[in-house]
Design a protein around this motif. Structure first.
Motif, PDB file in Angstrom:
ATOM      1  N   HIS A  61       0.832  -1.210   0.000  1.00 18.22           N
ATOM      2  CA  HIS A  61       0.000   0.000   0.000  1.00 18.22           C
ATOM      3  C   HIS A  61       0.865   1.257   0.000  1.00 18.22           C
ATOM      4  O   HIS A  61       0.530   2.244  -0.665  1.00 18.22           O
ATOM      5  CB  HIS A  61      -0.942   0.005   1.213  1.00 18.22           C
ATOM      6  CG  HIS A  61      -2.107  -0.919   1.060  1.00 18.22           C
ATOM      7  ND1 HIS A  61      -3.094  -1.040   2.013  1.00 18.22           N
ATOM      8  CD2 HIS A  61      -2.451  -1.781   0.053  1.00 18.22           C
ATOM      9  CE1 HIS A  61      -3.989  -1.936   1.612  1.00 18.22           C
ATOM     10  NE2 HIS A  61      -3.616  -2.391   0.426  1.00 18.22           N
ATOM     11  N   GLU A  87      -7.989   4.672   0.836  1.00 18.66           N
ATOM     12  CA  GLU A  87      -9.258   4.368   1.513  1.00 18.66           C
ATOM     13  C   GLU A  87      -9.893   3.138   0.850  1.00 18.66           C
ATOM     14  O   GLU A  87     -10.343   2.203   1.534  1.00 18.66           O
ATOM     15  CB  GLU A  87     -10.203   5.566   1.411  1.00 18.66           C
ATOM     16  CG  GLU A  87     -11.561   5.354   2.061  1.00 18.66           C
ATOM     17  CD  GLU A  87     -12.503   6.532   1.855  1.00 18.66           C
ATOM     18  OE1 GLU A  87     -13.730   6.332   2.011  1.00 18.66           O
ATOM     19  OE2 GLU A  87     -12.030   7.643   1.536  1.00 18.66           O
ATOM     20  N   GLY A 116      -7.935   0.049   1.702  1.00 16.92           N
ATOM     21  CA  GLY A 116      -8.253  -0.398   3.056  1.00 16.92           C
ATOM     22  C   GLY A 116      -9.550  -1.199   3.105  1.00 16.92           C
ATOM     23  O   GLY A 116      -9.657  -2.202   3.813  1.00 16.92           O
ATOM     24  N   LEU A 167     -11.893  -2.782   5.954  1.00 12.36           N
ATOM     25  CA  LEU A 167     -12.235  -1.602   6.754  1.00 12.36           C
ATOM     26  C   LEU A 167     -13.519  -0.978   6.210  1.00 12.36           C
ATOM     27  O   LEU A 167     -13.808  -1.075   5.019  1.00 12.36           O
ATOM     28  CB  LEU A 167     -11.100  -0.583   6.718  1.00 12.36           C
ATOM     29  CG  LEU A 167      -9.745  -1.061   7.251  1.00 12.36           C
ATOM     30  CD1 LEU A 167      -8.692   0.023   7.074  1.00 12.36           C
ATOM     31  CD2 LEU A 167      -9.842  -1.461   8.726  1.00 12.36           C
ATOM     32  N   LEU A 227     -13.233   4.343   9.561  1.00 10.00           N
ATOM     33  CA  LEU A 227     -11.956   3.623   9.710  1.00 10.00           C
ATOM     34  C   LEU A 227     -11.215   3.571   8.377  1.00 10.00           C
ATOM     35  O   LEU A 227     -10.002   3.787   8.326  1.00 10.00           O
ATOM     36  CB  LEU A 227     -12.205   2.190  10.204  1.00 10.00           C
ATOM     37  CG  LEU A 227     -12.118   1.932  11.706  1.00 10.00           C
ATOM     38  CD1 LEU A 227     -12.344   0.452  11.987  1.00 10.00           C
ATOM     39  CD2 LEU A 227     -10.789   2.386  12.284  1.00 10.00           C
ATOM     40  N   ASP A 261      -9.877   7.069   7.686  1.00  8.83           N
ATOM     41  CA  ASP A 261      -8.686   7.338   8.510  1.00  8.83           C
ATOM     42  C   ASP A 261      -7.470   6.616   7.945  1.00  8.83           C
ATOM     43  O   ASP A 261      -6.367   7.175   7.896  1.00  8.83           O
ATOM     44  CB  ASP A 261      -8.920   6.874   9.958  1.00  8.83           C
ATOM     45  CG  ASP A 261      -9.905   7.753  10.701  1.00  8.83           C
ATOM     46  OD1 ASP A 261     -10.238   8.839  10.187  1.00  8.83           O
ATOM     47  OD2 ASP A 261     -10.356   7.357  11.802  1.00  8.83           O
ATOM     48  N   TYR A 262      -7.668   5.385   7.515  1.00  7.12           N
ATOM     49  CA  TYR A 262      -6.569   4.606   6.954  1.00  7.12           C
ATOM     50  C   TYR A 262      -6.032   5.287   5.690  1.00  7.12           C
ATOM     51  O   TYR A 262      -4.812   5.447   5.523  1.00  7.12           O
ATOM     52  CB  TYR A 262      -7.034   3.185   6.626  1.00  7.12           C
ATOM     53  CG  TYR A 262      -5.937   2.317   6.051  1.00  7.12           C
ATOM     54  CD1 TYR A 262      -4.960   1.760   6.870  1.00  7.12           C
ATOM     55  CD2 TYR A 262      -5.870   2.061   4.671  1.00  7.12           C
ATOM     56  CE1 TYR A 262      -3.938   0.970   6.334  1.00  7.12           C
ATOM     57  CE2 TYR A 262      -4.859   1.277   4.126  1.00  7.12           C
ATOM     58  CZ  TYR A 262      -3.904   0.733   4.971  1.00  7.12           C
ATOM     59  OH  TYR A 262      -2.893  -0.033   4.433  1.00  7.12           O
ATOM     60  N   ASP A 294      -4.051   8.380   6.660  1.00  3.27           N
ATOM     61  CA  ASP A 294      -2.787   8.069   7.339  1.00  3.27           C
ATOM     62  C   ASP A 294      -1.732   7.562   6.363  1.00  3.27           C
ATOM     63  O   ASP A 294      -0.567   7.975   6.416  1.00  3.27           O
ATOM     64  CB  ASP A 294      -3.016   7.017   8.439  1.00  3.27           C
ATOM     65  CG  ASP A 294      -3.878   7.540   9.585  1.00  3.27           C
ATOM     66  OD1 ASP A 294      -4.134   8.764   9.616  1.00  3.27           O
ATOM     67  OD2 ASP A 294      -4.306   6.731  10.430  1.00  3.27           O
ATOM     68  N   ILE A 295      -2.143   6.665   5.457  1.00  2.00           N
ATOM     69  CA  ILE A 295      -1.186   6.128   4.481  1.00  2.00           C
ATOM     70  C   ILE A 295      -0.721   7.227   3.532  1.00  2.00           C
ATOM     71  O   ILE A 295       0.461   7.290   3.152  1.00  2.00           O
ATOM     72  CB  ILE A 295      -1.804   4.953   3.692  1.00  2.00           C
ATOM     73  CG1 ILE A 295      -2.146   3.795   4.628  1.00  2.00           C
ATOM     74  CG2 ILE A 295      -0.848   4.472   2.596  1.00  2.00           C
ATOM     75  CD1 ILE A 295      -0.972   3.221   5.404  1.00  2.00           C
TER      76      ILE A 295
END
Length: 363
Positions: free
Chosen positions: A33, A106, A109, A115, A119, A122-123, A126-127
């Motif tokens: 990822h 997203e 994820g 996910l 969630l 957020d993933y 963050d990535i």
């Protein structure tokens, strides 16, 4: 864009992508990822204007194009991490007609980690942040290769890295921060900002990196570690002013452009509440009713298509678009005398074509 400039940029894009793809540093981009997020934008077709400016500036001062390729890759990567982070800040979903990195991650994820909802969001965010961090570091690695692979004097490379990691990043983040502050200021308070404030923000956000590209290319081409060399400074000032014009034109295209060509929704700047010279000039010339309409729609993420279209029409009617066109032209006219210090060459001719493209482009 002139045929010669288009041909030059296409050729350089191919060389840049090949150089970036061959980088052994990619073996450290794990897990998958992260690798996908880091490489997503750089392998999409793009104009590569900043690396193009760097290579043209190198040629202007007598350098071979070949020795500037690692530094050109560096400036493209540096620009790319700012785009990835900027897309998160603006909550944009499209970049160059495809999903932004945080949206791409997203989806990854959801697909690979099962996910859902916030969630997954957020993933993705963050990535994307982590991918931008890697891109920034990768850009420094490419600059180092200017010396290790192309034999450029290490003192030149060190001065370029120092400049990028102090002056360039400091002023770029200043411009980004000022943009965030403007965007979060209630639309009703738009008129507390002046045209000079907007230009200052555009200088930091866009002009500085174009200036850095020209400076780095000029230093490599001339073989000087002096960032104050008159010819290097002339190229930097030329490109900085053209960069401001580029961003002014970008604001115009955000209202008048073709969504398919731009790869982003037209009118999104209005819903985001972006404070531009278009907005400020229109408000200055508006009557009370027109002003209320603009301020009620500006920054309203739920604004209907009809209201957005009305505001776009007012931007034309109240001289906001034309004023900004003239302003962009003014910065090009300010830029042109700067390059007089540089001898005529095919590279100078290309830079002048690039300056013209800055205010006449439609994408």
């Amino acid at each position: 864009m002139s045929a010669k400039l288009m041909e030059f940029l296409k050729e350089k894009e191919q060389q840049l992508v090949e150089y970036m793809k061959s980088s052994e540093v990619q073996k450290y981009f794990r897990p998958k990822h992260i690798h996908d997020a880091v490489t997503s934008y750089i392998y999409r077709s793009a104009k590569r204007l900043r690396p193009g400016v760097l290579i043209m500036s190198c040629g202007c001062l007598g350098g071979e194009e070949r020795i500037a390729i690692p530094a050109a890759a560096a400036v493209e990567l540096f620009h790319t991490w700012t785009l990835v982070h900027d897309d998160i800040i603006d909550n944009d979903s499209l970049r160059r007609g495809k999903p932004t990195v945080h949206r791409l991650m997203e989806s990854a994820g959801k697909r690979d980690l099962n996910l859902e909802g916030s969630l997954a969001e957020d993933y993705g965010r963050d990535i994307a942040i982590l991918a931008g961090d890697i891109q920034h570091a990768w850009s420094v690695t490419f600059l180092i290769e200017t010396t290790t692979k192309m034999g450029v004097d290490p003192y030149i490379t060190l001065e370029i890295i120092k400049y990028m990691e102090s002056y360039a990043i400091g002023n770029l983040i200043y411009g980004e921060t000022f943009d965030v502050q403007m965007g979060m200021t209630d639309s009703k308070d738009t008129e507390k900002f002046s045209q000079d404030d907007v230009i200052d923000m555009l200088w930091g956000k866009t002009g500085v990196l174009y200036g850095f590209s020209a400076l780095a290319g000029g230093m490599i081409g001339k073989g000087t570690s002096d960032i104050n060399d008159p010819q290097v400074t002339a190229l930097k000032d030329f490109a900085t002013n053209c960069g401001i014009a580029f961003q002014l034109q970008d604001d115009i295209l955000g209202i008048t452009g073709d969504e398919k060509l731009l790869g982003k929704p037209i009118g999104s700047d209005i819903r985001e509440g972006k404070k531009t010279t278009i907005v400020l000039e229109s408000l200055k010339n508006a009557n009370e009713e027109q002003k209320n309409l603009i301020l009620n729609v500006l920054g309203n993420k739920d604004a209907g298509e009809d209201d957005v279209e009305k505001v776009k029409s007012l931007f034309h009617e109240l001289n906001g678009i034309e004023h900004t066109k003239m302003l962009a032209q003014k910065y090009i006219q300010k830029a042109l005398p700067k390059i007089d210090a540089v001898e005529d060459s095919k590279y100078k001719e290309l830079l002048l074509s690039w300056a013209d493209f800055m205010i006449n482009r439609n994408l």
